[in-house]
Design a protein around this motif. Structure first.
Motif, short mmCIF file in Angstrom:
data_model
loop_
_atom_site.label_atom_id
_atom_site.label_comp_id
_atom_site.label_asym_id
_atom_site.label_seq_id
_atom_site.Cartn_x
_atom_site.Cartn_y
_atom_site.Cartn_z
N PHE A 64 0.82 -1.20 0.00
CA PHE A 64 0.00 0.00 0.00
C PHE A 64 0.86 1.26 0.00
CE2 PHE A 64 -3.56 -2.65 1.82
CZ PHE A 64 -4.40 -2.46 0.73
N CYS A 65 1.99 1.21 0.70
CA CYS A 65 2.88 2.37 0.75
C CYS A 65 3.42 2.70 -0.64
CB CYS A 65 4.03 2.12 1.72
SG CYS A 65 5.17 3.50 1.89
N PHE A 68 -0.09 3.39 -3.13
CA PHE A 68 -1.14 4.35 -2.79
C PHE A 68 -0.58 5.54 -2.02
CE2 PHE A 68 -3.29 0.38 -3.49
CZ PHE A 68 -4.47 0.73 -4.13
N PRO A 94 -5.77 0.98 2.71
CA PRO A 94 -4.37 1.47 2.73
C PRO A 94 -3.99 2.10 4.07
CG PRO A 94 -5.45 2.08 0.68
CD PRO A 94 -6.53 1.55 1.57
N GLN A 128 -6.61 -4.68 -5.11
CA GLN A 128 -6.23 -3.30 -4.82
C GLN A 128 -5.12 -2.78 -5.73
OE1 GLN A 128 -7.77 -1.30 -2.78
NE2 GLN A 128 -9.22 -2.92 -2.23
#
Length: 504
Positions: A64-65, A68, A94, A128
């Motif tokens: 996620f880092c 997003f 996230p 995602q």
């Protein structure tokens, strides 16, 4: 995910070296690949073996880092409803995965009842992926619950902690920082927890030190407890000892500070007065203002004279504190009279102090019983403030007179030293009368150390001389000590002069 990446996740072959392979659950692959993965994710290898969920969470956090980091999700539909403290909080994946606690709750709910939980995690990441943004996410919208029993966690503090999942620069009010710290601890939100620690350390003051120290003990955060110890070592006597907040200093913290060789005090008697005041405030809870010194003395004198205070049941637990004091460093006649007047110390303690003083006076000031400068030296201090350009104080021990001096050369340059003064050169004859004994010896062997400390950007700077043995005479060339020269922007500067008179 690409087939190559998927194959790597499901890798079972470790080459021709026949390395130890893990079973399908909880790890995939072999021990070497796990070690390499831990290095890439900055996870402790042994921690990953003990707690496999930590590895999964870190993988998802990294994903996620990277994907997003700059994506605006404020208007997106929430993925999770968190029920906590009687409220429902809408969260997004996230941000949720910055908290290990919430991540575990979410993953547990996501994989509950499934035969292949790892496949569920892969589906989550695949759904995602930024490349799949046009596709409808198959990720489940679900409700998770978190029960909190910590009284420090308020709704405002918890809301602030959740807000920090979305915004990195949320201001943390000093009034709420303890609750936010507790919330970050429960959420296992390490970034926010460290921010709270930094705020609490930089804003230490008499009114907050007790709460900060208790938080450090409760959450096992050594940074907080160490910061409290160092701050109190400097400020116990000059600052906390003049305020009602002295009452709240815990006994175990006080004991650590009293044993420290870095403890700052103007004199041994000032430290004793501070400790007597602390005991007085512990026993008189209704008093909300600092009493006079005479009131404190009268209180201890009011106990029956057949037994000293430290020998009573009420005083037994306080003995370790007062054993840390250097009563032999109290040499003024009127101060020694106070020691006997208040009936606080056992007679054996007072007799030992008196015997040491007589021995020293009969032997030209020699302190035969004192060997260790760190734990036994007589201490005097200067508190050098912004308004000072030159500051000095006269001290006297066993008929020898010294002037301890601090000089400011410019905004950041200072020097500190001690100088022997002949009694006939004293500015006021009252000084001679006050101290009474006068030594006519032309030379005095002194073992000493000069130490200066200042707080800069939340960190203590320490400057010190070596432990020096020097013969102080009365001539211009022999009367001055080594000069401690320092460079610092910190104010105030806490300067300690510690010395003993070795046999000569």
């Amino acid at each position: 995910m690409s087939n190559t990446h998927k194959a790597r996740l499901e890798r079972r072959i470790a080459g021709s070296t026949n390395r130890w392979r893990f079973p399908k659950q909880p790890f995939t692959g072999d021990l070497l690949s796990l070690s390499q993965m831990c290095k890439a994710l900055s996870i402790d290898f042994e921690e990953a073996l003990r707690n496999p969920d930590r590895l999964y969470i870190s993988q998802i956090q990294k994903f996620f880092c990277e994907n997003f980091k700059n994506k605006d999700i404020q208007s997106a539909e929430a993925d999770v409803i968190l029920e906590c403290l009687g409220f429902k909080w809408e969260l997004h994946q996230p941000q949720l995965f910055q908290s290990e606690t919430l991540a575990k709750l979410y993953l547990k709910a996501l994989t509950q009842g499934t035969t292949y939980p790892l496949r569920e995690l892969e589906e989550l990441l695949r759904a995602q992926s930024p490349k799949k943004t046009k596709e409808k996410s198959p990720a489940k919208r679900m409700i998770i619950s978190l029960k909190i029993n910590d009284p420090q966690v308020t709704k405002v503090a918890f809301a602030t902690a959740l807000k920090n999942l979305y915004m990195s620069e949320v201001e943390i009010n000093l009034e709420d920082v303890l609750g936010v710290l507790a919330s970050a601890h429960i959420l296992q939100f390490s970034g926010l927890f460290q921010r709270c620690v930094d705020v609490m350390i930089t804003r230490l003051m008499p009114s907050t030190i007790n709460n900060v120290y208790e938080a450090g003990c409760k959450y096992k955060e050594e940074q907080l407890t160490t910061a409290c110890e160092k701050w109190l070592e400097m400020n116990l006597v000059p600052l906390v000892g003049t305020q009602i907040h002295l009452r709240k200093i815990p006994q175990d913290l006080l004991h650590k500070v009293l044993k420290s060789p870095r403890l700052f005090t103007f004199s041994e008697f000032r430290l004793l007065k501070t400790m007597l005041l602390w005991v007085f405030l512990q026993l008189n809870y209704k008093i909300q203002a600092i009493p006079t010194h005479e009131t404190v003395m009268t209180f201890f004198k009011s106990f029956p004279e057949n037994c000293c205070f430290l020998d009573r049941d009420i005083g037994q637990s306080l003995r370790p504190l007062f054993l840390c004091l250097r009563l032999h460093g109290i040499t003024k006649g009127k101060d020694l009279e106070v020691l006997r007047y208040i009936n606080f110390f056992p007679e054996s303690w007072l007799n030992r102090v008196t015997a040491n003083h007589y021995h020293a006076l009969e032997n030209g000031g020699d302190m035969d019983q004192l060997k260790d400068l760190n734990t036994q030296a007589v201490r005097f201090g200067l508190l050098f403030n912004q308004e000072n350009t030159t500051y000095s104080k006269m001290i006297a021990v066993y008929g020898f007179f010294f002037k301890i001096t601090g000089l400011r050369h410019d905004t950041t340059s200072y020097s500190f030293y001690m100088q022997r003064i002949k009694h006939t050169d004293l500015e006021s004859p009252f000084v001679v009368y006050e101290h009474k004994p006068i030594s006519l010896r032309t030379a005095r062997l002194v073992k000493y150390e000069i130490r200066a400390q200042a707080l800069v950007d939340g960190k203590w700077q320490e400057f010190r001389t070596n432990q020096i043995i020097q013969k102080f005479g009365l001539t211009k060339l022999s009367c001055k000590s080594h000069i401690l020269k320092i460079q610092t922007v910190g104010i105030p500067i806490y300067v300690s002069f510690a010395f003993i008179f070795p046999p000569s």
